[in-house]
Write a protein that holds these residues in place. Structure first.
Motif, PDB file in Angstrom:
ATOM      1  N   ASP A  66       8.918   3.357  -4.823  1.00  0.00           N
ATOM      2  CA  ASP A  66       8.889   3.559  -3.400  1.00  0.00           C
ATOM      3  C   ASP A  66       7.589   4.228  -2.985  1.00  0.00           C
ATOM      4  O   ASP A  66       6.901   3.788  -2.083  1.00  0.00           O
ATOM      5  CB  ASP A  66      10.071   4.425  -3.008  1.00  0.00           C
ATOM      6  CG  ASP A  66      10.390   4.256  -1.551  1.00  0.00           C
ATOM      7  OD1 ASP A  66      10.183   3.144  -1.049  1.00  0.00           O
ATOM      8  OD2 ASP A  66      10.804   5.239  -0.930  1.00  0.00           O
ATOM      9  N   ARG A  67       7.265   5.291  -3.660  1.00  0.00           N
ATOM     10  CA  ARG A  67       6.043   6.010  -3.339  1.00  0.00           C
ATOM     11  C   ARG A  67       5.167   6.149  -4.561  1.00  0.00           C
ATOM     12  O   ARG A  67       4.208   6.895  -4.558  1.00  0.00           O
ATOM     13  CB  ARG A  67       6.388   7.397  -2.783  1.00  0.00           C
ATOM     14  CG  ARG A  67       7.341   8.141  -3.699  1.00  0.00           C
ATOM     15  CD  ARG A  67       8.003   9.293  -2.979  1.00  0.00           C
ATOM     16  NE  ARG A  67       7.250  10.494  -3.155  1.00  0.00           N
ATOM     17  CZ  ARG A  67       7.813  11.709  -3.370  1.00  0.00           C
ATOM     18  NH1 ARG A  67       9.109  11.844  -3.425  1.00  0.00           N
ATOM     19  NH2 ARG A  67       7.056  12.755  -3.518  1.00  0.00           N
ATOM     20  N   ARG A  96      -3.179  -2.636   1.769  1.00  0.00           N
ATOM     21  CA  ARG A  96      -2.152  -2.777   0.746  1.00  0.00           C
ATOM     22  C   ARG A  96      -2.346  -1.641  -0.243  1.00  0.00           C
ATOM     23  O   ARG A  96      -3.362  -0.972  -0.239  1.00  0.00           O
ATOM     24  CB  ARG A  96      -2.284  -4.127   0.048  1.00  0.00           C
ATOM     25  CG  ARG A  96      -2.201  -5.280   1.032  1.00  0.00           C
ATOM     26  CD  ARG A  96      -2.321  -6.605   0.345  1.00  0.00           C
ATOM     27  NE  ARG A  96      -1.320  -6.732  -0.701  1.00  0.00           N
ATOM     28  CZ  ARG A  96      -1.340  -7.688  -1.625  1.00  0.00           C
ATOM     29  NH1 ARG A  96      -2.306  -8.572  -1.615  1.00  0.00           N
ATOM     30  NH2 ARG A  96      -0.407  -7.741  -2.541  1.00  0.00           N
ATOM     31  N   HIS A  97      -1.365  -1.475  -1.118  1.00  0.00           N
ATOM     32  CA  HIS A  97      -1.405  -0.309  -1.985  1.00  0.00           C
ATOM     33  C   HIS A  97      -2.260  -0.515  -3.230  1.00  0.00           C
ATOM     34  O   HIS A  97      -2.312  -1.617  -3.777  1.00  0.00           O
ATOM     35  CB  HIS A  97       0.013   0.065  -2.430  1.00  0.00           C
ATOM     36  CG  HIS A  97       0.839   0.597  -1.314  1.00  0.00           C
ATOM     37  ND1 HIS A  97       0.657   1.857  -0.800  1.00  0.00           N
ATOM     38  CD2 HIS A  97       1.827   0.038  -0.578  1.00  0.00           C
ATOM     39  CE1 HIS A  97       1.512   2.043   0.183  1.00  0.00           C
ATOM     40  NE2 HIS A  97       2.237   0.955   0.346  1.00  0.00           N
ATOM     41  N   THR A 123       1.237   5.652  -4.983  1.00  0.00           N
ATOM     42  CA  THR A 123       0.650   4.529  -4.263  1.00  0.00           C
ATOM     43  C   THR A 123      -0.263   5.071  -3.179  1.00  0.00           C
ATOM     44  O   THR A 123       0.041   6.071  -2.550  1.00  0.00           O
ATOM     45  CB  THR A 123       1.744   3.662  -3.615  1.00  0.00           C
ATOM     46  OG1 THR A 123       2.449   4.460  -2.679  1.00  0.00           O
ATOM     47  CG2 THR A 123       2.713   3.129  -4.650  1.00  0.00           C
ATOM     48  N   ASP A 143      -1.765  -5.245  -8.093  1.00  0.00           N
ATOM     49  CA  ASP A 143      -0.916  -6.437  -8.029  1.00  0.00           C
ATOM     50  C   ASP A 143      -0.773  -7.098  -9.390  1.00  0.00           C
ATOM     51  O   ASP A 143       0.319  -7.515  -9.794  1.00  0.00           O
ATOM     52  CB  ASP A 143      -1.506  -7.450  -7.034  1.00  0.00           C
ATOM     53  CG  ASP A 143      -1.292  -7.012  -5.600  1.00  0.00           C
ATOM     54  OD1 ASP A 143      -0.499  -6.074  -5.387  1.00  0.00           O
ATOM     55  OD2 ASP A 143      -1.901  -7.599  -4.700  1.00  0.00           O
ATOM     56  N   ARG A 202       6.680  -1.351  -9.208  1.00  0.00           N
ATOM     57  CA  ARG A 202       6.341  -0.720  -7.944  1.00  0.00           C
ATOM     58  C   ARG A 202       7.533   0.067  -7.444  1.00  0.00           C
ATOM     59  O   ARG A 202       8.595  -0.494  -7.175  1.00  0.00           O
ATOM     60  CB  ARG A 202       5.975  -1.802  -6.925  1.00  0.00           C
ATOM     61  CG  ARG A 202       5.295  -1.301  -5.698  1.00  0.00           C
ATOM     62  CD  ARG A 202       5.109  -2.413  -4.696  1.00  0.00           C
ATOM     63  NE  ARG A 202       4.348  -3.537  -5.214  1.00  0.00           N
ATOM     64  CZ  ARG A 202       3.015  -3.585  -5.224  1.00  0.00           C
ATOM     65  NH1 ARG A 202       2.326  -2.566  -4.775  1.00  0.00           N
ATOM     66  NH2 ARG A 202       2.394  -4.652  -5.683  1.00  0.00           N
TER      67      ARG A 202
END
Lengths: 239, 239
Positions: free
Chosen positions: B146-147, B187-188, B179, B134, B144
DNA sequence: CCATCGTTTCGGCCACGGACGAAACGATCC
DNA sequence: GGATCGTTTCGTCCGTGGCCGAAACGATGG
């Protein structure tokens, strides 16, 4: 040096017991059949797994006891379904581990139909699910959050047109619109209450239909027309 | 009506065999010990699982054969490690399924230490891992996707300062910065080559240290100071 | 070469659990 | 009430597989 003398961890036996519940051919077949989120009767599940009803009954009792399945009695039928999304996710993740690594045989890629469109628990997945999520984000009907999607002000109208009542969905206890990682596409699609409601509407409107005996979906002609008109979303049709 | 007469699916038996490999208490203990990505010897793993070496040897052979573990022979030791990230992910997902649902007993939440900071396969996870991701996104060092995460133009300098050579990482066959969904935080955090390299630097710099016999990490005083200075990231320290 | 150590192979014991037949249970329908 | 159907419980059989003791294997080190 490893935890030299840590006594057997309760977390490990939880892991082992969950895994061993899935790790039986008959139970795996039943769980796999339930992975689309439908509730099936004990008899149907027995046929799916090619075992006698009384054997299936035993398996199902263990799965319920282990928290993997939920049971709903209706009349003289008893309907079993996957208990929650965590269980579905674990099963999906397990089927992603390649049985044999290395340059052994063909990577055994999933059949085209199931990659194109399928249900995941109770929402849309595969290229259709991922494409839909992308299209909605692209048109700013949804915004992509960290672990969830958010409906934009403009987007609320679109869902109303589709026939999805967002107010009702928000009252449910369930998470509203979580992101779910797609195991064939490795990208996110829409899960949660919204994902389920959208999938339900797609069925009702006749835009998608189940390919019998599978989690795979067929996008109907009507669905192709409407998805292209509404979202400029074209769905690849496998041969 | 279910697929009335679909013959037993090969996909299902793959699922079952993978699950049954994990679904044994001894093997689960060994896999769990390997979840942080280290490679351990057969003897160490035997002690972890409280079984005789020859028993462990049999288990390990089956795990390698099943593609869950990779084996590296070095001298008279044989080092076993998790074969790939898919396997690690499946095991994490399995441990997330609640053994017993409903208001049964205490939800058995993971110990505070392991929620605060731990390794996941070979990268940082828990509140530390998620917070780091984060913070890097917030400071526009990462974006960030998509993947995956993408290093921004400005961000490249930050990694250079940290001592992570992005050029080298990009040459590896491994995915650069995927991620990874954190099972306690939901969360990622940052996985892939970048995640592993960052974790390695954190160890080298003495910012984090292992709590012995566990995947949990302790953020050192130096780490606290530096993470706050560099990223305004404050790490909660469990009691 | 021989001793040692980490590891694997072999052999045998034993228990868990998956399979089905038979029968009981409970709901539905006539 | 009686027949039927879906489901579960009980009892039993039997195979798979986990476990360890003993011994073989292979690398290391004197």
């Amino acid at each position: 040096m490893i935890g030299t003398d840590t006594s057997p961890d309760t977390r490990d036996i939880a892991l082992a017991s969950a895994a061993s519940l899935i790790g039986d051919a008959s139970r795996a077949a039943m769980l796999s059949a339930l992975l689309d989120g439908r509730a099936l009767t004990a008899g149907e599940l027995a046929r799916v797994a090619w075992i006698a009803p009384q054997t299936a009954s035993g398996h199902l009792a263990r799965l319920v006891d282990g928290g993997l399945l939920a049971l709903e009695a209706r009349g003289r039928h008893r309907y079993y379904r996957i208990a929650n999304a965590d269980v579905a996710h674990a099963i999906e993740a397990l089927s992603a581990v390649t049985p044999r690594p290395g340059p052994r045989l063909t990577p055994n890629s999933p059949p085209a139909a199931i990659r194109a469109a399928r249900t995941c628990y109770d929402h849309l997945a595969g290229q259709l699910g991922v494409g839909l999520a992308d299209a909605l984000v692209g048109r700013q009907i949804l915004a992509r959050g960290d672990r969830e999607f958010v409906v934009t002000a403009a987007g609320a109208g679109w869902f109303a047109e589709l026939g999805v009542d967002l107010q009702v969905l928000r009252q449910s206890k369930r998470k509203f619109a979580t992101t779910c990682l797609d195991w064939t596409e490795r990208r996110h699609h829409i899960a949660g209450a919204l994902g389920a409601a959208v999938a339900a509407r797609f069925f009702e409107l006749g835009w998608v239909a189940r390919l019998e005996g599978s989690r795979a979906l067929r996008v109907t002609v009507a669905g192709r027309v409407e998805l292209d008109r509404e979202l400029r979303l074209s769905v690849h049709v496998p041969a």
